[in-house]
Design an enzyme around this catalytic site. Sequence first.
Site, short mmCIF file in Angstrom:
data_model
loop_
_atom_site.label_atom_id
_atom_site.label_comp_id
_atom_site.label_asym_id
_atom_site.label_seq_id
_atom_site.Cartn_x
_atom_site.Cartn_y
_atom_site.Cartn_z
CG ASP A 1 -2.04 -1.05 1.10
OD1 ASP A 1 -2.04 -1.80 0.11
OD2 ASP A 1 -2.89 -1.10 1.99
CG ASP B 1 -3.55 -4.87 -3.13
OD1 ASP B 1 -3.48 -5.46 -4.22
OD2 ASP B 1 -4.17 -5.32 -2.14
#
Length: 290
Positions: free
Chosen positions: A127, A150
């Site tokens: 992230d 991600d």
Amino acid sequence: MVAQDGSGDYATLGEALESVRAFMDYNVKIYVKKGIYKEKLVIPSWLQNIEIIGEDVNATIITYADHANINNMGTFRTYTMKVEGSHITFRDITIENNAPRLGQAVALHTEGDCLRFINCRFLGNQDTVYTGTAGTRLYFKNCYIEGTTDFIFGPATAWFEGCTIHSKANSYITAASTPKDVQFGYIFDKCELTAEDNVDKVYLGRPWRPYAYTLFMNCKLGSHIVPEGWNNWRNKENEKTARYAEFKNSGEGAEISKRVGWSLQLSEKQAKSVTLNNVFSTSGVWNPCE
């Protein structure tokens, strides 16, 4: 001028930001000299028309080390730099979350509109870059973004041009959460996707929300990109709604014969409509190249 050695007006970027007047209708440039600045920063919503310029992208580093599992902090409080203000530009600077791989750890968290990042580096693991508000517009040019899982995620509309996207683990690059009523999400144009030597199974994206939009066009995809290209995040229903596309990519990871059937290869006509003007015309005219 920000300088740790006392040669500037301020010793920290935080102090410099505190000195800026609210709701300015003129531009302020903040120059940051080389150094490692351990700061957790928020550029508040009442600040605008600011340009933050590092002396050297590799040697001007804003860093912190929060991660989601510190006192149950959760993902959205882990940022090193949170940008709530609009019409902010960053140049030649590194924003890093230096936390160990113990959970989500955001380096850059954006909420403002019309944000530009030119020749910057964003360093982290899971992230790394959170594009955090639907309908806002972000422009990344000639940037370096690295992470594990991600590591580019969120609902904003973001254009990445000439960037290097570097995977540090076998996982997923993007996790867009584009709303259903927003036409464009993430667009990667003329970017290069690279990876660590031992990384060989990376997906271009998986949908954090059902209508995720991600397009890679004119990009060079390394051999670490899996033949399927995209993942449905363990939910077959996402295949009906996710908007995943490619156009004229090259490299070992660009072979399309085994791509998932629910992704799209754009036609020349479709690709011609994907321009900066069209993508960023959602809420008034904004040309990030001006």
